[in-house]
Design a protein around this motif. Sequence first.
Motif, short mmCIF file in Angstrom:
data_model
loop_
_atom_site.label_atom_id
_atom_site.label_comp_id
_atom_site.label_asym_id
_atom_site.label_seq_id
_atom_site.Cartn_x
_atom_site.Cartn_y
_atom_site.Cartn_z
N LEU A 304 0.80 -1.22 0.00
CA LEU A 304 0.00 0.00 0.00
C LEU A 304 0.83 1.27 0.00
CD1 LEU A 304 -3.09 -0.58 2.32
CD2 LEU A 304 -3.04 -0.25 -0.15
N MET A 307 1.93 2.21 -3.41
CA MET A 307 0.73 2.47 -4.20
C MET A 307 0.19 3.86 -3.90
SD MET A 307 -2.89 0.36 -4.21
CE MET A 307 -2.17 -1.09 -4.96
N ARG A 321 1.43 -10.43 -2.24
CA ARG A 321 0.47 -9.82 -3.16
C ARG A 321 -0.82 -10.62 -3.21
NH1 ARG A 321 3.15 -10.58 -7.94
NH2 ARG A 321 5.19 -11.06 -7.07
N LEU A 330 -7.30 -5.58 -2.04
CA LEU A 330 -6.89 -5.18 -3.38
C LEU A 330 -7.53 -6.11 -4.41
CD1 LEU A 330 -3.04 -4.65 -2.85
CD2 LEU A 330 -4.88 -2.98 -2.56
N ARG A 331 -7.46 -5.70 -5.65
CA ARG A 331 -7.90 -6.54 -6.75
C ARG A 331 -6.98 -6.27 -7.94
NH1 ARG A 331 -12.92 -3.88 -10.10
NH2 ARG A 331 -11.91 -1.87 -10.48
N LEU A 338 -2.38 -4.27 -9.72
CA LEU A 338 -3.03 -4.24 -8.41
C LEU A 338 -3.59 -2.85 -8.13
CD1 LEU A 338 -0.65 -6.24 -6.05
CD2 LEU A 338 -2.90 -6.93 -6.86
N GLU A 339 -4.79 -2.81 -7.57
CA GLU A 339 -5.39 -1.55 -7.14
C GLU A 339 -6.30 -1.84 -5.96
OE1 GLU A 339 -7.56 -0.11 -10.51
OE2 GLU A 339 -9.21 -1.52 -10.25
N VAL A 340 -6.65 -0.79 -5.21
CA VAL A 340 -7.59 -0.95 -4.10
C VAL A 340 -8.92 -1.46 -4.65
CG1 VAL A 340 -8.79 0.23 -2.22
CG2 VAL A 340 -6.42 0.82 -2.76
N ARG A 346 -10.93 2.64 -0.94
CA ARG A 346 -9.87 3.61 -1.24
C ARG A 346 -9.94 4.80 -0.29
NH1 ARG A 346 -10.42 4.12 -6.86
NH2 ARG A 346 -11.74 5.95 -6.65
#
Length: 516
Positions: A304, A307, A321, A330-331, A338-340, A346
């Motif tokens: 994070l 990110m 991860r 995350l997805r 990877l993103e929230v 978020r």
Amino acid sequence: MARWFNTAGPCNPVDHYMLPALRRLPEVQRLIDQKGYFVVHAPRQVGKTTALLALAQDLTAEGQHVAVLVSMEVGAAFPHDVGAAEAAILNSWRSAARAQLPPELQPPPFPDAPPGGRVASALEAWSVDAGKPLVVFLDEVDSLRNGVLISVLRQLRDGYRNRPTHFPASLALIGLRDVRDYKVASGGSDHLGSASPFNIKVRSLTLRDFTEDEVAELYAQHTSDTGQRFEPEALALAFELTQGQPWLVNALAKVAVEELVPDTSQPVRRANIEKAKAILIQRQETHLDSLAERLREPRIRAILEPMLAGGLLGDVSEDDRRFAVDLGLLRRNPAGTLEVANPIYREILVRSLASGTRDTLPTIQPSWLKPDGRLDTERLREAFLVFWRQHGEPLLATAPYHEIAPHLVLMAFLHRVVNGGGTIEREYAIGRGRMDLYVRYGQDTLAIEIKVWRDREPDPLTEGLTQLDGYLHGLGEKSGWLVLFDRRSGQPPISERTRAEEAQTPSGLPVTVIRA
């Protein structure tokens, strides 16, 4: 009797709006038919217990199996006493069986056995007595720790070869994590990793989130029961904000129909969903609070922190991860990055990280308000410059993530600005090289881009102006702020180097550059 949107515990079709529980686990029936032992893992409150409880009831009703969902959670109270944990677990199992099975299918008295063998002995006796293949779903198994967890997993592996007549024909471990991430305190690691004693599993399954059509289908049940409809824009926003996360989908709708629009003759509109989102974030109820607790874990922070800073991940293991994805935090987006997991998470993550700094802030007089209550961005700029010069240095130490400490202090300041009268929207992602903020206060707005100048890097001004230009055009804004935090070593004190200057973006938009 009226149904409602459920946000606590398993769903049932009598009381709750719900979708077919096993639609999101189509592989499970085949695994049971093949006498498989498997794992179902997913974040809290996405429907694991609901789905497996429904399946157990269906399997028993069909008459070919005796199936039951039992919990391991009570054993967690005895992390260092295997015998006491087993006794509590087996007592809980008997209560669950009474609630789920008819009298003729109740388990027999569990035999006496020495500690470390009681779970296996109970399952063996139950399998022999059942007269049909026994299917057992062990919920909350990852709440167990250390020796108790290892003992239970070894007992299951040892009994596996005796199925289906002398041990459950099929069995599932249900929890937040896959087996490799179960908590232990041995072997130099805090999780099992590849050394799991449950190496008899056929598959590890996870429960997917709702699709956009399924969100509409769930909300349509409320419309069918009450006549209250959700406008198309409200449905679209509900999916956009939640990305189908089941608890969030239900929680948004629950706030909207029970608190914001209780008159069922009125539709639920987009603005109501926006307001419901703000309420959920403000309350930070148990589900969201448990999510925020993860932020201090080193495995999560390692992902994070870069990110949020807009940097690159660096050397983060695949296990870590995958762990963050398994938790639902995350997805992977369609591009594989990877993103929230969704916009609500978020917001929650950053608010939680900034909360300590926000609580540490000194009293700040709202000098940025005009006499009519509108936001004056010039006064706001001057107020921030004064604040940063006086308090920036000590407040940086209050931020839990060093790499984004300036971001968190700025956001804590802005939270004081919008407190009770506005919102802050945030955009950040791996590799963006920046964080974008959009402040709304009544009818006034302010777009802010944050960049950091680090050692061995060029001045980010030119790149920042170009990026801010695109951000402003995307928002339809005519001006904004570019905040450049200088984190290079050997710089003058913050009080001396903090200043504001005017500049233009490549397309000619006037902006304020704040160097801090």
